[in-house]
Design a protein around this motif. Structure first.
Motif, PDB file in Angstrom:
ATOM      1  N   PHE A  22       0.969  -1.385  -0.116  1.00  0.00           N
ATOM      2  CA  PHE A  22      -0.252  -0.087  -0.055  1.00  0.00           C
ATOM      3  C   PHE A  22       1.041   1.486  -0.132  1.00  0.00           C
ATOM      4  O   PHE A  22       0.492   2.365  -0.284  1.00  0.00           O
ATOM      5  N   ALA A  23       1.677   1.036   0.024  1.00  0.00           N
ATOM      6  CA  ALA A  23       2.716   2.372   0.062  1.00  0.00           C
ATOM      7  C   ALA A  23       3.150   2.748  -1.180  1.00  0.00           C
ATOM      8  O   ALA A  23       4.470   3.729  -1.394  1.00  0.00           O
ATOM      9  N   GLY A  24       3.527   1.578  -1.816  1.00  0.00           N
ATOM     10  CA  GLY A  24       3.919   1.631  -3.207  1.00  0.00           C
ATOM     11  C   GLY A  24       5.777   1.533  -2.900  1.00  0.00           C
ATOM     12  O   GLY A  24       6.141   2.343  -4.037  1.00  0.00           O
ATOM     13  N   VAL A  25       6.502   0.857  -2.072  1.00  0.00           N
ATOM     14  CA  VAL A  25       7.249   1.051  -2.688  1.00  0.00           C
ATOM     15  C   VAL A  25       7.861   0.043  -3.289  1.00  0.00           C
ATOM     16  O   VAL A  25       7.036  -0.909  -4.224  1.00  0.00           O
ATOM     17  N   VAL A  26       9.452   0.539  -4.165  1.00  0.00           N
ATOM     18  CA  VAL A  26       9.935  -0.262  -5.869  1.00  0.00           C
ATOM     19  C   VAL A  26      10.603  -1.213  -4.957  1.00  0.00           C
ATOM     20  O   VAL A  26      10.936  -1.282  -3.977  1.00  0.00           O
ATOM     21  N   GLY A  27      10.512  -1.940  -5.268  1.00  0.00           N
ATOM     22  CA  GLY A  27      10.855  -3.734  -5.436  1.00  0.00           C
ATOM     23  C   GLY A  27      11.017  -4.300  -6.753  1.00  0.00           C
ATOM     24  O   GLY A  27      10.961  -3.905  -7.453  1.00  0.00           O
ATOM     25  N   ARG A  72      -0.747 -22.633  -1.014  1.00  0.00           N
ATOM     26  CA  ARG A  72      -0.848 -22.581  -1.805  1.00  0.00           C
ATOM     27  C   ARG A  72      -2.154 -22.028  -2.598  1.00  0.00           C
ATOM     28  O   ARG A  72      -2.776 -22.746  -2.830  1.00  0.00           O
ATOM     29  N   LYS A  73      -2.765 -20.409  -2.933  1.00  0.00           N
ATOM     30  CA  LYS A  73      -3.856 -20.355  -2.885  1.00  0.00           C
ATOM     31  C   LYS A  73      -3.804 -19.538  -4.548  1.00  0.00           C
ATOM     32  O   LYS A  73      -2.398 -19.155  -4.722  1.00  0.00           O
ATOM     33  N   PRO A  74      -4.734 -20.077  -5.146  1.00  0.00           N
ATOM     34  CA  PRO A  74      -4.659 -18.852  -6.627  1.00  0.00           C
ATOM     35  C   PRO A  74      -4.627 -17.425  -5.785  1.00  0.00           C
ATOM     36  O   PRO A  74      -5.729 -17.154  -4.928  1.00  0.00           O
ATOM     37  N   TYR A  75      -4.115 -16.210  -6.998  1.00  0.00           N
ATOM     38  CA  TYR A  75      -5.126 -14.808  -6.742  1.00  0.00           C
ATOM     39  C   TYR A  75      -4.867 -13.842  -8.055  1.00  0.00           C
ATOM     40  O   TYR A  75      -4.982 -14.067  -8.899  1.00  0.00           O
ATOM     41  N   PHE A  76      -5.133 -13.004  -7.434  1.00  0.00           N
ATOM     42  CA  PHE A  76      -5.222 -11.659  -8.406  1.00  0.00           C
ATOM     43  C   PHE A  76      -4.680 -10.543  -8.037  1.00  0.00           C
ATOM     44  O   PHE A  76      -5.170 -10.156  -6.494  1.00  0.00           O
ATOM     45  N   ASN A  77      -4.154  -9.780  -8.525  1.00  0.00           N
ATOM     46  CA  ASN A  77      -3.653  -8.303  -8.302  1.00  0.00           C
ATOM     47  C   ASN A  77      -4.913  -6.974  -8.138  1.00  0.00           C
ATOM     48  O   ASN A  77      -5.244  -7.182  -8.654  1.00  0.00           O
ATOM     49  N   VAL A  78      -4.862  -6.213  -7.408  1.00  0.00           N
ATOM     50  CA  VAL A  78      -5.705  -4.929  -7.098  1.00  0.00           C
ATOM     51  C   VAL A  78      -4.691  -4.119  -7.290  1.00  0.00           C
ATOM     52  O   VAL A  78      -3.600  -3.975  -5.936  1.00  0.00           O
ATOM     53  N   LYS A  79      -5.159  -2.961  -8.346  1.00  0.00           N
ATOM     54  CA  LYS A  79      -4.097  -1.961  -8.525  1.00  0.00           C
ATOM     55  C   LYS A  79      -5.006  -0.755  -6.664  1.00  0.00           C
ATOM     56  O   LYS A  79      -6.379  -0.844  -7.074  1.00  0.00           O
ATOM     57  N   VAL A  80      -3.740  -0.119  -6.418  1.00  0.00           N
ATOM     58  CA  VAL A  80      -4.235   0.815  -5.321  1.00  0.00           C
ATOM     59  C   VAL A  80      -4.301   2.031  -6.183  1.00  0.00           C
ATOM     60  O   VAL A  80      -2.952   2.782  -6.107  1.00  0.00           O
ATOM     61  N   GLU A  81      -5.516   3.353  -6.579  1.00  0.00           N
ATOM     62  CA  GLU A  81      -4.696   4.165  -7.300  1.00  0.00           C
ATOM     63  C   GLU A  81      -5.492   5.421  -6.099  1.00  0.00           C
ATOM     64  O   GLU A  81      -7.021   5.283  -6.110  1.00  0.00           O
ATOM     65  N   PHE A  82      -5.164   6.548  -6.232  1.00  0.00           N
ATOM     66  CA  PHE A  82      -6.053   7.933  -5.663  1.00  0.00           C
ATOM     67  C   PHE A  82      -5.330   8.833  -6.761  1.00  0.00           C
ATOM     68  O   PHE A  82      -4.386   9.693  -7.019  1.00  0.00           O
ATOM     69  N   ALA A 106      -0.610   2.982   3.611  1.00  0.00           N
ATOM     70  CA  ALA A 106       0.679   2.501   3.550  1.00  0.00           C
ATOM     71  C   ALA A 106       0.653   1.908   5.709  1.00  0.00           C
ATOM     72  O   ALA A 106       1.271   0.589   5.235  1.00  0.00           O
ATOM     73  N   GLN A 107       0.373   2.535   6.154  1.00  0.00           N
ATOM     74  CA  GLN A 107       0.312   0.864   7.257  1.00  0.00           C
ATOM     75  C   GLN A 107      -0.393   0.212   7.117  1.00  0.00           C
ATOM     76  O   GLN A 107      -0.044  -0.441   8.551  1.00  0.00           O
ATOM     77  N   LEU A 108      -1.306  -0.135   6.322  1.00  0.00           N
ATOM     78  CA  LEU A 108      -1.493  -1.099   5.988  1.00  0.00           C
ATOM     79  C   LEU A 108      -0.690  -2.687   5.919  1.00  0.00           C
ATOM     80  O   LEU A 108      -0.970  -3.870   5.754  1.00  0.00           O
ATOM     81  N   ASP A 109       0.429  -1.901   5.444  1.00  0.00           N
ATOM     82  CA  ASP A 109       1.636  -2.888   4.958  1.00  0.00           C
ATOM     83  C   ASP A 109       2.086  -3.403   5.738  1.00  0.00           C
ATOM     84  O   ASP A 109       2.716  -4.727   5.630  1.00  0.00           O
TER      85      ASP A 109
END
Length: 155
Positions: A22-27, A72-82, A106-109
């Protein structure tokens, strides 16, 4: 976990989320710094969503884990855009309800999460003859694990 479509959005009650950024940290998996997370699914729900065009990621088989022990489970990605239409992000700690902004989310991370309910806005795309659905966060309600200090100080 319960999935349902309502007003063209996907509602996920008691969602299991992971790969929180949620912070958008580059990695290594996020070179652009975009905010995102994933929702883990039961295989049946994953198959249903995939058949409707959702981009479901399935865990690859591993030699070091027998299939019957692979949790492990299947998943999908969710974008968070403000942007023009920011998502509603709500943090619930006991009786304290806080709406989070672009920085506060970002505190949700690192939060110790008890329960998550999510509303996903599906964006239907078509490019070069291919099509699918990209998931964008519409709303998220996160209940965190509390302790005596959180209750005492409301933080």
């Amino acid at each position: 976990m319960k999935l349902k479509m309502e007003r063209n959005n996907l509602m996920v009650e008691d969602a299991e989320i992971g790969f929180r950024n949620f912070a958008g940290v580059v990695g290594p998996y996020n070179k652009t710094g975009e905010k995102s997370f994933v929702i883990f699914l039961d295989p049946k729900d994953a198959e249903d969503l995939e058949a409707k065009g959702w981009n479901i990621k399935w865990p690859k088989e591993r030699d070091d884990i027998p299939p019957e022990e692979d949790t492990r489970k299947p998943y999908f990605n969710v974008k968070v855009e403000f942007g023009e239409y920011p998502p509603k992000c709500v943090l619930i700690a006991k009786d304290v309800v806080t709406q989070l902004d672009e920085l506060g989310v970002a505190q949700l991370d690192t939060a110790e999460i008890e329960k998550v309910d999510v509303i996903i806005n599906p964006y239907h795309w078509t490019v070069n003859g291919k099509s699918g659905i990209k998931a964008y966060l519409n709303s998220i309600y996160v209940t965190i694990v509390t302790n005596d200090f959180i209750e005492r100080y409301g933080i």
